[in-house]
Design a protein around this motif. Structure first.
Motif, mmCIF file in Angstrom:
data_model
loop_
_atom_site.group_PDB
_atom_site.id
_atom_site.type_symbol
_atom_site.label_atom_id
_atom_site.label_comp_id
_atom_site.label_asym_id
_atom_site.label_seq_id
_atom_site.Cartn_x
_atom_site.Cartn_y
_atom_site.Cartn_z
ATOM 1 N N LYS A 1 -8.214 -24.667 -26.626
ATOM 2 C CA LYS A 1 -9.312 -23.593 -26.983
ATOM 3 C C LYS A 1 -10.695 -24.154 -26.412
ATOM 4 O O LYS A 1 -11.487 -23.383 -26.540
ATOM 5 C CB LYS A 1 -9.471 -23.852 -28.633
ATOM 6 N N GLN A 2 -10.807 -25.296 -25.970
ATOM 7 C CA GLN A 2 -12.296 -25.797 -25.378
ATOM 8 C C GLN A 2 -12.412 -24.946 -24.141
ATOM 9 O O GLN A 2 -11.444 -24.534 -23.389
ATOM 10 C CB GLN A 2 -12.416 -27.204 -25.244
ATOM 11 N N PHE A 3 -13.580 -24.897 -23.837
ATOM 12 C CA PHE A 3 -13.881 -24.193 -22.579
ATOM 13 C C PHE A 3 -13.511 -24.970 -21.470
ATOM 14 O O PHE A 3 -13.040 -24.545 -20.517
ATOM 15 C CB PHE A 3 -15.538 -23.534 -22.535
ATOM 16 N N THR A 4 -14.300 -26.057 -21.078
ATOM 17 C CA THR A 4 -14.225 -27.016 -20.004
ATOM 18 C C THR A 4 -12.851 -27.864 -20.161
ATOM 19 O O THR A 4 -12.936 -28.723 -21.135
ATOM 20 C CB THR A 4 -15.406 -27.710 -19.622
ATOM 21 N N ILE A 5 -12.058 -27.697 -19.312
ATOM 22 C CA ILE A 5 -10.798 -28.771 -19.191
ATOM 23 C C ILE A 5 -11.125 -29.399 -18.002
ATOM 24 O O ILE A 5 -11.027 -29.104 -16.834
ATOM 25 C CB ILE A 5 -9.688 -27.882 -19.097
ATOM 26 N N VAL A 6 -11.108 -30.871 -18.036
ATOM 27 C CA VAL A 6 -10.883 -31.864 -16.691
ATOM 28 C C VAL A 6 -9.818 -32.356 -16.766
ATOM 29 O O VAL A 6 -9.606 -33.460 -17.396
ATOM 30 C CB VAL A 6 -12.344 -32.621 -16.954
ATOM 31 N N PRO A 7 -8.936 -31.986 -15.977
ATOM 32 C CA PRO A 7 -7.669 -32.801 -16.063
ATOM 33 C C PRO A 7 -7.650 -34.167 -15.289
ATOM 34 O O PRO A 7 -8.329 -34.466 -14.357
ATOM 35 C CB PRO A 7 -6.651 -31.957 -15.115
ATOM 36 N N GLY A 8 -7.030 -35.167 -15.880
ATOM 37 C CA GLY A 8 -6.913 -36.499 -15.322
ATOM 38 C C GLY A 8 -8.053 -37.611 -15.967
ATOM 39 O O GLY A 8 -9.345 -37.130 -16.108
ATOM 40 N N PHE A 9 -7.706 -38.564 -16.597
ATOM 41 C CA PHE A 9 -8.629 -39.454 -17.449
ATOM 42 C C PHE A 9 -9.755 -39.867 -16.463
ATOM 43 O O PHE A 9 -10.859 -40.124 -16.968
ATOM 44 C CB PHE A 9 -8.288 -40.448 -18.148
ATOM 45 N N LYS A 10 -9.284 -40.310 -15.019
ATOM 46 C CA LYS A 10 -10.473 -40.852 -14.070
ATOM 47 C C LYS A 10 -11.569 -39.672 -14.097
ATOM 48 O O LYS A 10 -12.606 -40.225 -13.724
ATOM 49 C CB LYS A 10 -9.692 -41.380 -13.128
ATOM 50 N N TRP A 11 -10.946 -38.536 -13.665
ATOM 51 C CA TRP A 11 -12.069 -37.542 -13.553
ATOM 52 C C TRP A 11 -13.009 -36.969 -14.626
ATOM 53 O O TRP A 11 -13.836 -36.570 -14.675
ATOM 54 C CB TRP A 11 -11.177 -36.162 -12.878
ATOM 55 N N LYS A 12 -12.056 -37.133 -15.854
ATOM 56 C CA LYS A 12 -12.889 -36.998 -17.087
ATOM 57 C C LYS A 12 -14.235 -38.043 -17.190
ATOM 58 O O LYS A 12 -15.229 -37.618 -17.369
ATOM 59 C CB LYS A 12 -11.928 -37.226 -18.420
ATOM 60 N N ILE A 13 -13.821 -39.441 -16.814
ATOM 61 C CA ILE A 13 -15.085 -40.228 -16.713
ATOM 62 C C ILE A 13 -16.006 -39.800 -15.692
ATOM 63 O O ILE A 13 -17.302 -40.174 -16.065
ATOM 64 C CB ILE A 13 -14.415 -41.526 -16.571
ATOM 65 N N ILE A 14 -15.651 -39.464 -14.622
ATOM 66 C CA ILE A 14 -16.449 -39.079 -13.311
ATOM 67 C C ILE A 14 -17.313 -38.129 -13.817
ATOM 68 O O ILE A 14 -18.590 -37.812 -13.717
ATOM 69 C CB ILE A 14 -15.887 -38.722 -12.143
ATOM 70 N N TYR A 15 -16.658 -36.952 -14.461
ATOM 71 C CA TYR A 15 -17.305 -35.807 -14.923
ATOM 72 C C TYR A 15 -18.387 -36.073 -15.896
ATOM 73 O O TYR A 15 -19.688 -35.639 -15.766
ATOM 74 C CB TYR A 15 -16.313 -34.802 -15.621
ATOM 75 N N HIS A 16 -18.235 -36.796 -16.844
ATOM 76 C CA HIS A 16 -19.550 -37.157 -17.909
ATOM 77 C C HIS A 16 -20.557 -38.167 -17.136
ATOM 78 O O HIS A 16 -21.414 -37.991 -17.441
ATOM 79 C CB HIS A 16 -18.749 -37.963 -19.181
ATOM 80 N N ILE A 17 -20.030 -39.040 -16.360
ATOM 81 C CA ILE A 17 -21.050 -39.701 -15.500
ATOM 82 C C ILE A 17 -22.008 -38.695 -14.612
ATOM 83 O O ILE A 17 -23.173 -39.017 -14.436
ATOM 84 C CB ILE A 17 -20.523 -40.760 -14.527
ATOM 85 N N LEU A 18 -21.292 -37.926 -14.053
ATOM 86 C CA LEU A 18 -22.158 -36.980 -13.105
ATOM 87 C C LEU A 18 -23.009 -36.021 -14.017
ATOM 88 O O LEU A 18 -24.343 -35.872 -13.388
ATOM 89 C CB LEU A 18 -21.235 -35.900 -12.400
ATOM 90 N N LYS A 19 -22.770 -35.773 -15.230
ATOM 91 C CA LYS A 19 -23.683 -35.008 -15.858
ATOM 92 C C LYS A 19 -24.741 -35.586 -16.427
ATOM 93 O O LYS A 19 -25.961 -34.965 -16.906
ATOM 94 C CB LYS A 19 -22.777 -34.549 -17.269
ATOM 95 N N LEU A 20 -24.292 -37.181 -16.523
ATOM 96 C CA LEU A 20 -25.598 -37.848 -17.142
ATOM 97 C C LEU A 20 -26.760 -38.798 -16.303
ATOM 98 O O LEU A 20 -27.308 -39.170 -16.611
ATOM 99 C CB LEU A 20 -25.065 -38.881 -18.093
ATOM 100 N N LEU A 21 -26.110 -38.772 -15.213
ATOM 101 C CA LEU A 21 -26.738 -39.659 -13.860
ATOM 102 C C LEU A 21 -28.242 -38.829 -13.661
ATOM 103 O O LEU A 21 -28.329 -37.697 -13.248
ATOM 104 C CB LEU A 21 -26.056 -39.313 -12.719
ATOM 105 N N PRO A 22 -29.293 -39.635 -13.436
ATOM 106 C CA PRO A 22 -30.617 -39.241 -13.200
ATOM 107 C C PRO A 22 -30.513 -38.573 -11.836
ATOM 108 O O PRO A 22 -29.783 -39.382 -10.921
ATOM 109 C CB PRO A 22 -31.578 -40.372 -13.429
ATOM 110 N N GLU A 23 -31.330 -37.779 -11.451
ATOM 111 C CA GLU A 23 -31.399 -37.225 -10.250
ATOM 112 C C GLU A 23 -31.518 -38.078 -8.979
ATOM 113 O O GLU A 23 -31.041 -37.883 -8.011
ATOM 114 C CB GLU A 23 -32.469 -36.204 -10.057
ATOM 115 N N SER A 24 -32.473 -39.303 -9.090
ATOM 116 C CA SER A 24 -32.653 -40.328 -8.464
ATOM 117 C C SER A 24 -31.368 -41.033 -7.797
ATOM 118 O O SER A 24 -31.114 -41.538 -6.769
ATOM 119 C CB SER A 24 -33.601 -41.327 -8.963
#
Length: 292
Positions: free
Chosen positions: A263-286
């Motif tokens: 039911k959720q909108f965003t599906i990120v397959p693979g636990f490694k990529w889930k971690i990378i996804y959340h890191i990318l979302k939070l990283l500062p632009e610098s």
């Protein structure tokens, strides 16, 4: 008279056009028996009608992609009927014959960037879809795309313009009351702009945002929209690229998320990529600026 009970005259009409006349007052027990017999009569006389009510029709756009073909096999295992749409019809037919699922799949020609063909393509579908998967893809090296507008434009057309064109037609068909789910295959490249692939990534970001809005637009009609935000996939499109083996996912693995998105909108397959996804979302632009 049923089971010794007299009944007032009334009429039950079942779909076989067989009439059962009951007389005087009927007891609750006898009435329950009659209802059971009627239901059995419907099932015996109309088995095809009942099975069609529970069957699902899947439309896969860009069906020759490696993920799409694996999803096709999973849908076939569920006994769904699939319309596989692609420019590469010969290759698709060979794949379907190899896996002996010809009876469940119709292969049709579809060009994501031939926008004028999208309306007649949809109108000519013999069965309107219950589930729609958009999996068309095209990749051009970022440096080449910077120098060659044609490559940039092709990515824009395949990932965004073509998707919006055909999915708008599908989403606004209010006569198709069977539509339940629209699933788009996007990419982690669209989460944050990076200097190594920002042209490809920007087309995937646009597609993801379109699907997010489409999800809200279709909410009142109870039609789910999901986006598969995938990392590196072992596929024709990534063949030859220098990618870390430990992060590459198999098409069959991604396909499982396509076929069972939840039911959720965003599906990120693979636990490694889930971690990378959340890191990318939070990283500062610098820090994003220092990424390759």
């Amino acid at each position: 008279m049923i089971n010794g009970f007299r009944t007032n005259a009334f009429l039950l009409l079942i779909p076989t056009n067989t009439r059962i006349t009951l007389h005087h007052n009927i007891s609750g027990e006898a009435l329950a028996l009659v209802h059971l017999l009627v239901k059995l009569a419907i099932q015996v006389n109309h088995p095809l009608q009942m099975s069609s009510a529970t069957s699902k029709n899947v439309l896969i756009l860009g069906a020759n992609s490696d993920v799409a073909k694996q999803a096709l096999l999973l849908y076939a295992a569920k006994d769904y009927h699939i319309t596989a749409a692609s420019r590469s019809t010969d290759e698709l037919n060979s794949f379907i014959t190899e896996h002996a699922i010809q009876g469940q799949v119709d292969v049709v020609y579809f060009d994501a960037v031939d926008y004028t063909s999208h309306r007649p393509f949809y109108d000519d579908l013999p069965q309107k879809p219950t589930i729609v998967v958009y999996a068309a893809g095209f990749l051009k090296n970022n440096e080449e795309a910077l120098q060659e507008w044609k490559g940039s434009y092709q990515m824009m057309q395949v990932h965004y313009c073509g998707a919006v064109s055909i999915l708008n037609i599908i989403a606004t068909d209010t006569q198709n009351t069977h539509l339940e789910n629209i699933i788009g295959l996007s990419s982690l490249s669209g989460v944050r702009g990076r200097k190594s692939n920002f042209i490809y990534g920007s087309t995937k970001a646009a597609f993801t945002q379109y699907l997010a809005g489409l999800r809200q637009y279709l909410f009142d009609r109870k039609i789910r929209v999901n986006v598969i935000v995938a990392g590196y996939i072992r596929s024709k499109m990534t063949e030859g690229l220098d990618l870390p083996e430990s992060l590459i996912l198999e098409p069959a693995f991604i396909a499982r998320s396509v076929v069972n998105p939840g039911k959720q909108f965003t599906i990120v397959p693979g636990f490694k990529w889930k971690i990378i996804y959340h890191i990318l979302k939070l990283l500062p632009e610098s820090l994003v600026a220092k990424l390759p």
